[in-house]
Design a protein around this motif. Structure first.
Motif, PDB file in Angstrom:
ATOM      1  N   ASP A  95       0.825  -1.212   0.000  1.00 55.18           N
ATOM      2  CA  ASP A  95       0.000   0.000   0.000  1.00 55.18           C
ATOM      3  C   ASP A  95       0.856   1.256   0.000  1.00 55.18           C
ATOM      4  OD1 ASP A  95      -2.763  -0.518  -0.115  1.00 55.18           O
ATOM      5  OD2 ASP A  95      -2.794  -1.212   1.958  1.00 55.18           O
ATOM      6  N   ARG A  96       1.876   1.247   0.828  1.00 55.17           N
ATOM      7  CA  ARG A  96       2.717   2.436   0.973  1.00 55.17           C
ATOM      8  C   ARG A  96       3.355   2.831  -0.343  1.00 55.17           C
ATOM      9  NH1 ARG A  96       7.069   1.608   5.405  1.00 55.17           N
ATOM     10  NH2 ARG A  96       7.663  -0.078   4.015  1.00 55.17           N
ATOM     11  N   TRP A  97       3.919   1.857  -1.059  1.00 55.01           N
ATOM     12  CA  TRP A  97       4.598   2.196  -2.304  1.00 55.01           C
ATOM     13  C   TRP A  97       3.622   2.510  -3.421  1.00 55.01           C
ATOM     14  CZ3 TRP A  97       9.217   3.927  -1.886  1.00 55.01           C
ATOM     15  CH2 TRP A  97      10.024   3.484  -0.852  1.00 55.01           C
ATOM     16  N   MET A  98       2.421   1.947  -3.373  1.00 53.78           N
ATOM     17  CA  MET A  98       1.387   2.357  -4.324  1.00 53.78           C
ATOM     18  C   MET A  98       1.097   3.846  -4.170  1.00 53.78           C
ATOM     19  SD  MET A  98      -1.350  -0.788  -4.107  1.00 53.78           S
ATOM     20  CE  MET A  98      -2.454  -0.109  -5.349  1.00 53.78           C
ATOM     21  N   ASP A  99       0.925   4.278  -2.926  1.00 52.54           N
ATOM     22  CA  ASP A  99       0.618   5.686  -2.687  1.00 52.54           C
ATOM     23  C   ASP A  99       1.826   6.576  -2.977  1.00 52.54           C
ATOM     24  OD1 ASP A  99      -1.926   4.943  -2.019  1.00 52.54           O
ATOM     25  OD2 ASP A  99      -1.631   5.093   0.140  1.00 52.54           O
ATOM     26  N   TRP A 100       3.025   6.086  -2.702  1.00 50.90           N
ATOM     27  CA  TRP A 100       4.250   6.820  -3.011  1.00 50.90           C
ATOM     28  C   TRP A 100       4.338   7.140  -4.500  1.00 50.90           C
ATOM     29  CZ3 TRP A 100       8.674   5.370  -5.877  1.00 50.90           C
ATOM     30  CH2 TRP A 100       9.842   6.104  -5.649  1.00 50.90           C
ATOM     31  N   ALA A 101       3.905   6.194  -5.326  1.00 50.98           N
ATOM     32  CA  ALA A 101       3.946   6.414  -6.769  1.00 50.98           C
ATOM     33  C   ALA A 101       3.054   7.575  -7.186  1.00 50.98           C
ATOM     34  CB  ALA A 101       3.539   5.141  -7.511  1.00 50.98           C
ATOM     35  N   LEU A 102       2.028   7.861  -6.393  1.00 47.88           N
ATOM     36  CA  LEU A 102       1.150   8.993  -6.687  1.00 47.88           C
ATOM     37  C   LEU A 102       1.622  10.273  -6.017  1.00 47.88           C
ATOM     38  CD1 LEU A 102      -2.409   7.395  -6.340  1.00 47.88           C
ATOM     39  CD2 LEU A 102      -1.301   8.130  -8.450  1.00 47.88           C
ATOM     40  N   THR A 103       1.907  10.193  -4.726  1.00 42.83           N
ATOM     41  CA  THR A 103       2.095  11.408  -3.943  1.00 42.83           C
ATOM     42  C   THR A 103       3.517  11.958  -3.984  1.00 42.83           C
ATOM     43  OG1 THR A 103       2.564  10.156  -1.910  1.00 42.83           O
ATOM     44  CG2 THR A 103       0.266  10.706  -2.354  1.00 42.83           C
ATOM     45  N   VAL A 104       4.500  11.103  -4.253  1.00 41.60           N
ATOM     46  CA  VAL A 104       5.895  11.559  -4.237  1.00 41.60           C
ATOM     47  C   VAL A 104       6.444  11.700  -5.651  1.00 41.60           C
ATOM     48  CG1 VAL A 104       8.245  11.037  -3.460  1.00 41.60           C
ATOM     49  CG2 VAL A 104       6.294  10.611  -1.945  1.00 41.60           C
ATOM     50  N   ILE A 105       6.416  10.631  -6.426  1.00 41.42           N
ATOM     51  CA  ILE A 105       7.029  10.723  -7.758  1.00 41.42           C
ATOM     52  C   ILE A 105       6.039  11.145  -8.846  1.00 41.42           C
ATOM     53  CG2 ILE A 105       8.850   9.072  -7.206  1.00 41.42           C
ATOM     54  CD1 ILE A 105       7.373   7.018  -8.920  1.00 41.42           C
ATOM     55  N   GLY A 106       4.755  11.147  -8.525  1.00 46.71           N
ATOM     56  CA  GLY A 106       3.755  11.441  -9.547  1.00 46.71           C
ATOM     57  C   GLY A 106       3.938  12.791 -10.207  1.00 46.71           C
ATOM     58  N   GLU A 107       4.143  13.843  -9.430  1.00 42.54           N
ATOM     59  CA  GLU A 107       4.235  15.186 -10.015  1.00 42.54           C
ATOM     60  C   GLU A 107       5.510  15.388 -10.828  1.00 42.54           C
ATOM     61  OE1 GLU A 107       3.393  19.112 -11.112  1.00 42.54           O
ATOM     62  OE2 GLU A 107       2.191  17.342 -10.622  1.00 42.54           O
ATOM     63  N   PRO A 108       6.705  15.075 -10.322  1.00 36.45           N
ATOM     64  CA  PRO A 108       7.878  15.234 -11.190  1.00 36.45           C
ATOM     65  C   PRO A 108       7.846  14.324 -12.418  1.00 36.45           C
ATOM     66  CG  PRO A 108       8.495  14.197  -9.106  1.00 36.45           C
ATOM     67  CD  PRO A 108       7.101  14.698  -8.948  1.00 36.45           C
ATOM     68  N   MET A 109       7.243  13.142 -12.297  1.00 35.16           N
ATOM     69  CA  MET A 109       7.091  12.293 -13.474  1.00 35.16           C
ATOM     70  C   MET A 109       6.168  12.960 -14.491  1.00 35.16           C
ATOM     71  SD  MET A 109       8.899   9.458 -13.484  1.00 35.16           S
ATOM     72  CE  MET A 109       7.984   8.490 -14.674  1.00 35.16           C
ATOM     73  N   ARG A 110       5.124  13.594 -14.017  1.00 41.75           N
ATOM     74  CA  ARG A 110       4.200  14.295 -14.920  1.00 41.75           C
ATOM     75  C   ARG A 110       4.921  15.423 -15.652  1.00 41.75           C
ATOM     76  NH1 ARG A 110       1.535  18.730 -15.555  1.00 41.75           N
ATOM     77  NH2 ARG A 110       2.495  19.637 -13.701  1.00 41.75           N
TER      78      ARG A 110
END
Length: 207
Positions: A95-110
């Motif tokens: 769960d933690r890494w699923m959310d990390w993919a959205l909340t931490v790396i999601g914006e710079p990846m975008r």
């Protein structure tokens, strides 16, 4: 039969398609979004009021939207002990890494995706450089987690936690940027590349 709405080029749709293949589910994908449109129709808004992809409708009529919620639903319903870890500690790790993919790396990846793929004419070079630096730091954190812990995010077996991060990893590996040497991360990525669903749905050219 399970129905999945969304264009196959969407990273969020790729998560769901890869998971469905891992679980051996029979499904029908319906093109929606992007060049296919259809997200503002009354029928689709009744399915997903946000007008985004993916959305799913299961064989019993259950409707779920938001990609990570869909992953959790499919894993819990069809993949207990596989994509859905039965141990609550392992499940929390996924769960933690699923959310990390959205909340931490999601914006710079975008930022990098839009700058390199979606709209390079209007790319903000400073923002992209900052995003590149931040991602090097963020992926190093994930590398440190993987080192010595097992083959995948939550242990020795693939879980739902690997899927959102794995989809982002494929894109990060394809951007024309400098990347730090991260051995555990690279080994994990190679393991993902051995999986047929990952090769079919995620290892594709970005649009």
């Amino acid at each position: 039969m399970l129905k999945i709405w969304g264009r196959a080029s969407s990273v969020n749709v790729q998560k769901v398609l890869w998971a469905a293949d891992e679980l051996g589910l029979t499904y029908r994908r319906i093109d929606a979004g992007g060049k296919f449109g259809g997200l503002d129709t009354p029928a689709y808004r009744a399915l997903n009021p946000n007008g985004l992809v993916p959305s799913i409708e299961d064989a019993d009529g259950t409707v779920v939207w938001e990609s990570n919620a869909i992953l959790r639903y499919l894993a819990a319903r069809y993949g207990s002990g596989r994509l859905w870890p039965e141990d609550p500690v392992r499940r929390a790790e996924a769960d933690r890494w699923m959310d990390w993919a959205l909340t931490v790396i999601g914006e710079p990846m975008r930022i990098l995706f839009w700058g390199f793929v979606r709209d390079p004419v209007h790319a903000d070079g400073n923002a992209m450089a900052q995003a590149e630096d931040r991602l090097g730091e963020y992926w190093a954190r994930f590398d440190a987690w993987l080192a010595g812990r097992g083959a995948f995010v939550a242990g020795d077996a693939l879980s739902m936690g690997d899927i959102p991060v794995g989809c982002q990893m494929q894109r990060w590996s394809a951007f024309p940027i400098a990347r730090p040497r991260l051995p555990a991360l690279e080994a994990w990525h190679r393991r993902l590349q051995e999986r047929p669903g990952y090769r079919k749905w995620v290892m594709v050219e970005m649009e």
